[in-house]
Write a protein that holds these residues in place. Structure first.
Motif, PDB file in Angstrom:
ATOM      1  N   ILE A 295       0.867  -1.190   0.000  1.00  0.00           N
ATOM      2  CA  ILE A 295       0.000   0.000   0.000  1.00  0.00           C
ATOM      3  C   ILE A 295       0.896   1.229   0.000  1.00  0.00           C
ATOM      4  O   ILE A 295       1.388   1.661   1.048  1.00  0.00           O
ATOM      5  CB  ILE A 295      -0.940   0.004   1.223  1.00  0.00           C
ATOM      6  CG1 ILE A 295      -1.740  -1.294   1.292  1.00  0.00           C
ATOM      7  CG2 ILE A 295      -1.879   1.199   1.163  1.00  0.00           C
ATOM      8  CD1 ILE A 295      -2.633  -1.401   2.510  1.00  0.00           C
TER       9      ILE A 295
ATOM     10  N   GLU B 274       0.072   3.995  -2.332  1.00  0.00           N
ATOM     11  CA  GLU B 274      -0.644   5.084  -2.996  1.00  0.00           C
ATOM     12  C   GLU B 274      -0.858   6.240  -2.013  1.00  0.00           C
ATOM     13  O   GLU B 274      -1.278   6.053  -0.880  1.00  0.00           O
ATOM     14  CB  GLU B 274      -1.990   4.579  -3.508  1.00  0.00           C
ATOM     15  CG  GLU B 274      -2.729   5.577  -4.384  1.00  0.00           C
ATOM     16  CD  GLU B 274      -2.112   5.687  -5.771  1.00  0.00           C
ATOM     17  OE1 GLU B 274      -2.325   6.737  -6.415  1.00  0.00           O
ATOM     18  OE2 GLU B 274      -1.438   4.743  -6.198  1.00  0.00           O
TER      19      GLU B 274
ATOM     20  N   ASP C 276      -2.584   8.881  -0.097  1.00  0.00           N
ATOM     21  CA  ASP C 276      -3.951   9.283   0.232  1.00  0.00           C
ATOM     22  C   ASP C 276      -4.014  10.702   0.784  1.00  0.00           C
ATOM     23  O   ASP C 276      -5.092  11.182   1.139  1.00  0.00           O
ATOM     24  CB  ASP C 276      -4.566   8.306   1.241  1.00  0.00           C
ATOM     25  CG  ASP C 276      -3.756   8.206   2.521  1.00  0.00           C
ATOM     26  OD1 ASP C 276      -2.752   8.934   2.655  1.00  0.00           O
ATOM     27  OD2 ASP C 276      -4.136   7.392   3.393  1.00  0.00           O
TER      28      ASP C 276
ATOM     29  N   TYR D 158     -17.596   5.774   2.395  1.00  0.00           N
ATOM     30  CA  TYR D 158     -17.482   4.319   2.464  1.00  0.00           C
ATOM     31  C   TYR D 158     -17.322   3.862   3.906  1.00  0.00           C
ATOM     32  O   TYR D 158     -16.770   4.578   4.739  1.00  0.00           O
ATOM     33  CB  TYR D 158     -16.276   3.829   1.648  1.00  0.00           C
ATOM     34  CG  TYR D 158     -16.358   4.170   0.179  1.00  0.00           C
ATOM     35  CD1 TYR D 158     -16.906   3.280  -0.729  1.00  0.00           C
ATOM     36  CD2 TYR D 158     -15.894   5.395  -0.291  1.00  0.00           C
ATOM     37  CE1 TYR D 158     -16.986   3.588  -2.077  1.00  0.00           C
ATOM     38  CE2 TYR D 158     -15.973   5.722  -1.637  1.00  0.00           C
ATOM     39  CZ  TYR D 158     -16.525   4.810  -2.536  1.00  0.00           C
ATOM     40  OH  TYR D 158     -16.605   5.119  -3.851  1.00  0.00           O
TER      41      TYR D 158
ATOM     42  N   LEU E 258     -10.398  -0.207   2.899  1.00  0.00           N
ATOM     43  CA  LEU E 258      -9.764  -0.691   1.675  1.00  0.00           C
ATOM     44  C   LEU E 258     -10.596  -0.349   0.446  1.00  0.00           C
ATOM     45  O   LEU E 258     -10.068  -0.012  -0.620  1.00  0.00           O
ATOM     46  CB  LEU E 258      -9.532  -2.202   1.763  1.00  0.00           C
ATOM     47  CG  LEU E 258      -8.560  -2.652   2.855  1.00  0.00           C
ATOM     48  CD1 LEU E 258      -8.433  -4.167   2.859  1.00  0.00           C
ATOM     49  CD2 LEU E 258      -7.193  -2.010   2.653  1.00  0.00           C
ATOM     50  N   GLU E 259     -11.913  -0.445   0.590  1.00  0.00           N
ATOM     51  CA  GLU E 259     -12.801  -0.074  -0.527  1.00  0.00           C
ATOM     52  C   GLU E 259     -12.658   1.411  -0.845  1.00  0.00           C
ATOM     53  O   GLU E 259     -12.644   1.821  -2.011  1.00  0.00           O
ATOM     54  CB  GLU E 259     -14.249  -0.410  -0.166  1.00  0.00           C
ATOM     55  CG  GLU E 259     -15.241  -0.137  -1.290  1.00  0.00           C
ATOM     56  CD  GLU E 259     -16.673  -0.441  -0.889  1.00  0.00           C
ATOM     57  OE1 GLU E 259     -17.584  -0.197  -1.707  1.00  0.00           O
ATOM     58  OE2 GLU E 259     -16.881  -0.907   0.257  1.00  0.00           O
TER      59      GLU E 259
ATOM     60  N   LEU F  85      -9.966   3.275  -0.303  1.00  0.00           N
ATOM     61  CA  LEU F  85      -8.661   3.493  -0.934  1.00  0.00           C
ATOM     62  C   LEU F  85      -8.682   3.120  -2.412  1.00  0.00           C
ATOM     63  O   LEU F  85      -8.096   3.803  -3.252  1.00  0.00           O
ATOM     64  CB  LEU F  85      -7.586   2.691  -0.202  1.00  0.00           C
ATOM     65  CG  LEU F  85      -7.219   3.176   1.203  1.00  0.00           C
ATOM     66  CD1 LEU F  85      -6.267   2.202   1.874  1.00  0.00           C
ATOM     67  CD2 LEU F  85      -6.601   4.564   1.150  1.00  0.00           C
ATOM     68  N   GLN F  86      -9.369   2.021  -2.747  1.00  0.00           N
ATOM     69  CA  GLN F  86      -9.481   1.615  -4.145  1.00  0.00           C
ATOM     70  C   GLN F  86     -10.268   2.647  -4.952  1.00  0.00           C
ATOM     71  O   GLN F  86      -9.895   3.000  -6.082  1.00  0.00           O
ATOM     72  CB  GLN F  86     -10.151   0.243  -4.239  1.00  0.00           C
ATOM     73  CG  GLN F  86     -10.267  -0.298  -5.656  1.00  0.00           C
ATOM     74  CD  GLN F  86      -8.921  -0.454  -6.332  1.00  0.00           C
ATOM     75  OE1 GLN F  86      -7.999  -1.006  -5.747  1.00  0.00           O
ATOM     76  NE2 GLN F  86      -8.797   0.036  -7.559  1.00  0.00           N
ATOM     77  N   ALA F  87     -11.362   3.157  -4.351  1.00  0.00           N
ATOM     78  CA  ALA F  87     -12.153   4.182  -5.034  1.00  0.00           C
ATOM     79  C   ALA F  87     -11.346   5.465  -5.218  1.00  0.00           C
ATOM     80  O   ALA F  87     -11.453   6.140  -6.243  1.00  0.00           O
ATOM     81  CB  ALA F  87     -13.433   4.460  -4.240  1.00  0.00           C
TER      82      ALA F  87
ATOM     83  N   ARG G 262      -8.092   5.678  -5.642  1.00  0.00           N
ATOM     84  CA  ARG G 262      -7.160   5.465  -6.755  1.00  0.00           C
ATOM     85  C   ARG G 262      -7.860   5.666  -8.094  1.00  0.00           C
ATOM     86  O   ARG G 262      -7.297   6.273  -9.017  1.00  0.00           O
ATOM     87  CB  ARG G 262      -6.573   4.054  -6.670  1.00  0.00           C
ATOM     88  CG  ARG G 262      -5.742   3.812  -5.416  1.00  0.00           C
ATOM     89  CD  ARG G 262      -5.027   2.466  -5.496  1.00  0.00           C
ATOM     90  NE  ARG G 262      -4.418   2.115  -4.220  1.00  0.00           N
ATOM     91  CZ  ARG G 262      -4.939   1.288  -3.337  1.00  0.00           C
ATOM     92  NH1 ARG G 262      -6.085   0.682  -3.607  1.00  0.00           N
ATOM     93  NH2 ARG G 262      -4.316   1.024  -2.195  1.00  0.00           N
ATOM     94  N   ASP G 263      -9.092   5.155  -8.199  1.00  0.00           N
ATOM     95  CA  ASP G 263      -9.841   5.299  -9.453  1.00  0.00           C
ATOM     96  C   ASP G 263     -10.137   6.769  -9.756  1.00  0.00           C
ATOM     97  O   ASP G 263     -10.012   7.216 -10.900  1.00  0.00           O
ATOM     98  CB  ASP G 263     -11.144   4.495  -9.377  1.00  0.00           C
ATOM     99  CG  ASP G 263     -10.882   3.001  -9.251  1.00  0.00           C
ATOM    100  OD1 ASP G 263      -9.775   2.563  -9.617  1.00  0.00           O
ATOM    101  OD2 ASP G 263     -11.790   2.281  -8.773  1.00  0.00           O
TER     102      ASP G 263
ATOM    103  N   LYS H 233      -7.031   8.642 -10.907  1.00  0.00           N
ATOM    104  CA  LYS H 233      -6.597   8.279 -12.249  1.00  0.00           C
ATOM    105  C   LYS H 233      -7.527   8.835 -13.321  1.00  0.00           C
ATOM    106  O   LYS H 233      -7.082   9.230 -14.400  1.00  0.00           O
ATOM    107  CB  LYS H 233      -6.522   6.760 -12.375  1.00  0.00           C
ATOM    108  CG  LYS H 233      -5.393   6.133 -11.572  1.00  0.00           C
ATOM    109  CD  LYS H 233      -5.403   4.615 -11.736  1.00  0.00           C
ATOM    110  CE  LYS H 233      -4.289   3.967 -10.926  1.00  0.00           C
ATOM    111  NZ  LYS H 233      -4.304   2.483 -11.044  1.00  0.00           N
TER     112      LYS H 233
END
Length: 313
Positions: A54, A56, A58, A283, A287-288, A290-292, A294-295, A298
């Motif tokens: 991990i 990325e 934040d 959220y 983890l969900e 963090l994934q969102a 990143r999206d 990007k």
């Protein structure tokens, strides 16, 4: 610049503190424990771990450093990047990095990071003031030997001679038995009286209740149709921040723009600077979130960041 003090401060409040392009320090709450051999009591605490996957950014660490040192966010990010470059070069040389009150990091033969947490520091605020202590083992055999020694010195046997010299004990025993029997009889009578009274009172209450129910019963000939509303409520303490606006009307415009793009955008109130904050979504799972994040970084907004905050709905 030393990162340890800032990471240490954030570990009290957050479950994950990410050092961009380096890794993340994670916390997990554990209950109080007792060591079976040493009889040591350990209070509840946060167990630390490290995940180099991990990396990325934040924005949490950089924004905290910027607030504390009163510098721009970009400058704080540059300082973190410079420190990470130094740490990586130190690890490649085979050295061990010690993070004060956090733990130590090193590289194994395969180039993977090994983390050894510090066990002398507790980041669980609920356990503040609680410390480890050791309780002496309860030795029941020792008490048994003490009792046996007392029995040898003071015997409690009654000989025939003692019975003859203390004839009054026989009459006292008979009197005690008589009083006990009489007490039981009186107690049973009193309990029966109470049960009878309670039963009568309960029957009377039931009768009155049935009477009131019959008086209040009525029939609706034309009942209203049932209406089902599907309300979706925002939950979760992890929020992807899209921006903060001084004018509330600008924040409303931003919410409408994001909703048109398909995001579950909303306003979450004002921050400590009085700015109206707008988020892409909220959220429950870190983890969900963090994934969102990143999206979003990007595909839409590289300046978006993750806010961890409990908000009353």
């Amino acid at each position: 610049m030393q990162l340890e003090p800032y990471i240490s401060d954030l570990l009290y409040r957050y479950e994950c503190v990410t050092v961009p392009e380096f890794g993340s320090f994670l916390t997990r709450k554990t209950s109080a424990t007792i060591h079976e051999t040493t009889h040591a009591f350990y209070p509840p605490k946060k167990v630390l771990s490290f995940n180099e996957q991990i990396q990325e950014n934040d924005g949490l660490l950089a924004r905290y450093i910027a607030d504390v040192e009163k510098i721009p966010y970009e400058e704080a990010s540059k300082k973190i990047k410079k420190r990470v470059k130094y740490l990586k070069s130190y690890l490649v040389e085979g050295e061990t990095i010690a993070f004060e009150n956090i733990g130590s990091l090193s590289l194994n033969n395969e180039g993977k990071m090994l983390f050894e947490p510090s066990y002398s520091f507790n980041y669980l605020t609920d356990a503040f003031g609680l410390s480890q202590f050791t309780s002496p083992e309860v030795t029941r055999d020792l008490h048994k030997e003490t009792v046996e020694a007392i029995e040898k010195v003071v015997p409690i046997a009654v000989t025939p001679q003692r019975r003859q010299s203390r004839g009054y004990l026989k009459y006292a025993a008979v009197g005690l038995i008589a009083l006990t029997i009489g007490g039981f009889a009186a107690s049973n009578y009193y309990v029966n009286q109470i049960e009878t009274h309670n039963q009568l009172a309960q029957e009377e209450a039931n009768t009155q209740l049935e009477s009131k129910i019959q008086e209040a019963t009525f029939v609706i000939n034309n009942p209203l149709p049932a209406v089902t509303l599907n309300v979706k409520k925002q939950y979760g303490n992890y929020h992807i921040v899209a921006g903060a606006f001084r004018l509330e009307e600008n924040s409303d415009k931003k919410v409408n723009q994001l909703k048109e793009l398909g995001y579950a955008a909303r306003k979450i109130g004002t921050n400590k600077y009085g700015l109206h904050e707008v988020v892409y979504a909220s959220y429950e799972d870190r983890l969900e979130a963090l994934q969102a994040l990143r999206d979003v970084k990007k595909t839409h907004n590289s300046d978006a960041w993750l806010l961890v905050k409990a908000i009353e709905e």
